[in-house]
Design an enzyme around this catalytic site. Structure first.
Site, short mmCIF file in Angstrom:
data_model
loop_
_atom_site.label_atom_id
_atom_site.label_comp_id
_atom_site.label_asym_id
_atom_site.label_seq_id
_atom_site.Cartn_x
_atom_site.Cartn_y
_atom_site.Cartn_z
N ASP A 1 99.54 44.08 12.88
CA ASP A 1 100.98 43.86 12.49
C ASP A 1 101.37 42.70 12.34
OD1 ASP A 1 103.91 43.69 12.14
OD2 ASP A 1 103.90 45.74 13.34
N LYS B 1 103.84 27.90 7.33
CA LYS B 1 103.42 28.93 6.47
C LYS B 1 102.00 28.75 6.08
CE LYS B 1 103.40 30.83 2.35
NZ LYS B 1 102.06 30.89 1.42
N GLU C 1 97.25 35.63 -2.19
CA GLU C 1 97.72 34.38 -2.60
C GLU C 1 96.23 33.78 -3.03
OE1 GLU C 1 100.04 31.87 -0.13
OE2 GLU C 1 99.88 30.10 -1.48
N HIS D 1 94.68 24.83 -6.29
CA HIS D 1 95.38 25.89 -6.43
C HIS D 1 95.57 26.40 -7.65
CE1 HIS D 1 98.17 28.77 -4.71
NE2 HIS D 1 99.15 28.73 -5.59
#
Lengths: 438, 438
Positions: free
Chosen positions: A294, A278, A84, A391
């Site tokens: 993981d 998130k 991202e 962004h």
């Protein structure tokens, strides 16, 4: 498409041929595109082929670093793997900001991990409880061959106990096991020990009871990815005055209060909490991925912790006291720096070298630090310029690459969208306009 | 390590030089190792360099496929990107099992997404509510330039409403916006629209009120990653007799009941629920990664949903009725098949081609199917042979690669550990024994 049999037995090249010819367009160029993602060194490539099954090639994720992360007075260069845009930039910006204000502080609260043997038994609870106490040492002894290596490193099986869950499901009990897995994440170790305990306990029950009491069903024996007692805390602290943001005409106090409000909203609104967390995991997972850990385990654990009081909430807290600003993240996080892929994946090894070969505890601290940095960066953008400006500036580069913009066109697009909302459509139309005109 | 300034301005090669010389061992071979992970085609490599910031190279994840996934009577070949051994094998096994029993069925429950403008206003609620109704159309009109493209594809801004949250935080309101983002995940679209709505609403309040009522603070304007109304369901169904497992001497009924118990335990025990769901996300995330979607968003959403009733629970359900077995997964899942990296990442493009260029809804169905397949495979192993046998057989290959075992040694190790618990230590010691002896 027809059912294919024996696919897993095909060679890698045969698998690619099958997929390209039977599923994709059958073109040689597609076949070659897939192969172009192989590592040039066949031996090196074999490592990746064997990590998983039915492998055709490698999927690339950008591998970047954030320098200047000041954690507990030590400067770190932190590797991040993330697809991202703007995550690494935001982390770097937050790291720089806090390196001038004392840096990040961390603390490992505890490191115990959990495993469970879930079983069903229909006798009297008191009998089982007494029997469990009688055979407890025998169970621990049974797994010594499996635990001795971990013990020599200072870890091992800490304790086992019996949990009566018959109130939730008829005959349902657990052998609850606590582990210290040192620098390993420990999943394989814990699972092997639990399966052995389950088998031994099952044998003991069958051999020591009669009739219905000798009937035991081990439903599963497996670690828990929820490890509330393998937990880390990271925080930053400064004077509120030091938060002054002249760029947005905000005093330190104004910024601190707006920021604190954004953190509070993530505590009281579930829709915001999910997005807030998130963003935290953007930072944590990038470190998790880079070090061969993981991320599904880390995510499942952290989000379960987020709803431990019955409401799903944001994972960070702000404390404003007098002129003091403190921003903190606390969460359970189970990571390893030995075992698993940590030493098998060549770039995971490079990542751990870049971090100075940290212990698992230190890696927990680093990951939490990057999670906190990420959340600080996101909330700072959100509460000042808005998230889109930074962004989309980053994403604009992706769009320009996709539209194969020339250097000149890139300049014109950047100028045009300096103060406009960037959308793929908008950029495409603007470029089409330029290209038509020329 | 010293603080470095201007790192982001360095070229990629200069960044690598800096990290190798100042942080790593300074060896040319380390420098070359990092570069060996670049793509041979410089243009292709540039795509990955620009996805993120401060990039040095690419991190590899194994890219595999699961053939023979029968979903709604269609055979699919599903790409999976995952570093954990045995996930793809388990998915393939579950897919094969169910392809003989009618395959997977799916249903998209709904596809609406959510965004929020969080703001503070200290006037009377009734005044604001009435004002919001007055300006609602103006707000929607304001963002038409941003939504018109999405509308032409059948989506757009569905509705906006005002939410009074002053009971939770003084003066706290939200503009709650619902979106249909068609085949895009839609984060950038939603955020751009919300920022524009927030700005316009803020202007309107300032221009139409006086005194304290004209003071509005937009705290944040951002999508919610929690999308309970963007939801999918996947299930399998068969006669209980068809579940007979002669390999483990279990009748279909015995298997069904043990399996159902394992699913129930994940509903009532939080420690098990976390691990249970982690396994589901092994399958979902592998598809999410392979198609260039954002796994942090998917994880945060799914886990928030898992605790929607105040207790964190497993995401799958089993229904046993008469001779019928039904196993089902339902969860919110927000994915895209256009925009973001889906078309920018060359292998994400290949993945979507492999899946026949699905709509976002169909990709939701595919991901949910793989999540269900994964959970079926994991529970089947857990409740029969235990998880370690299959998993460690796969991981043994990694260990043997790491220990550079010859073909002959591999044969001996596999024979030796056929019925023993595999540990890195055990294999190393056994190999050392052989090597000493020879």
């Amino acid at each position: 498409m027809k059912q294919v049999s024996g696919f897993s037995k095909l060679s890698k090249v045969e698998k690619i041929n099958y997929v390209v010819e039977e599923v994709l367009d059958g073109n040689l160029s597609t076949n070659e595109l897939i192969k172009s993602y192989w590592h040039d060194d066949e031996e090196e490539q074999k490592i990746f082929d064997d990590f998983s099954e039915n492998t055709l090639t490698n999927f690339y994720f950008p591998y970047g670093v954030v320098p200047n992360v000041l954690m507990n007075d030590e400067l770190l260069c932190v590797p991040m793997v993330i697809e991202e845009s703007s995550v690494v930039a935001a982390a770097a910006k937050a790291a720089k900001f806090w390196s001038k204000r004392g840096g990040f502080r961390t603390e490992v609260v505890s490191t115990n991990k959990i495993g469970q043997v879930h079983f069903i038994w229909h006798g009297e609870t008191a009998i089982l409880e007494s029997f469990f106490e009688d055979v407890k040492e025998e169970l621990i002894k049974e797994v010594k061959p499996l635990t001795k290596n971990m013990e020599s490193r200072g870890g091992g099986l800490i304790d086992i106990s019996l949990k009566n869950r018959t109130g939730d499901e008829p005959g349902y009990y657990q052998i609850w096991a606590e582990f210290n897995t040192c620098d390993a994440m420990g999943a394989n170790f814990i699972n092997s020990v639990l399966e052995a305990i389950g088998k031994k306990f099952s044998d003991l029950v069958e051999n020591n009871f009669e009739g219905v009491n000798s009937e035991i069903q081990v439903v599963m024996a497996i670690l828990s990815n929820y490890t509330p007692d393998c937990r880390v805390k990271a925080w930053v602290e400064c004077d509120i005055d030091e938060l002054e943001d002249p760029g947005h005409g905000m005093s330190g106090r104004e910024f601190a209060e707006k920021f604190a409000r954004a953190v509070r909203i993530a505590k009281i609104d579930v829709n915001r909490a999910t997005t807030h967390n998130k963003g935290i995991f953007n930072g944590i997972d990038a470190v998790v991925l880079a070090t061969g850990n993981d991320f599904r385990a880390v995510e499942a654990c952290g989000h379960t912790w987020a709803c431990r009081d019955g409401v799903y909430r944001g994972l960070t807290d702000v404390f404003l006291e007098g002129n003091k600003f403190r921003f903190q993240l606390e969460l359970p996080l189970s990571l390893g720096t030995v075992g698993g892929l940590t030493s098998l994946h060549p770039l995971a090894r490079i990542s751990l070298d870049t971090l100075g070969r940290p212990s698992a505890s230190k890696l927990m601290e680093i990951a939490a630090t990057l999670g906190l940095a990420q959340n600080f960066g996101a909330l700072r953008s959100l509460t000042t310029t808005g998230i889109q400006k930074g962004h989309m500036k980053m994403h604009l580069m992706n769009i320009l690459n996709h539209l194969e913009a020339s250097d000149e066109e890139r300049g014109l697009v950047k100028e045009k969208f300096e103060n406009e909302i960037i959308s793929f459509q908008g950029v495409r139309e603007f470029l089409a306009g330029i290209r038509n005109y020329q």
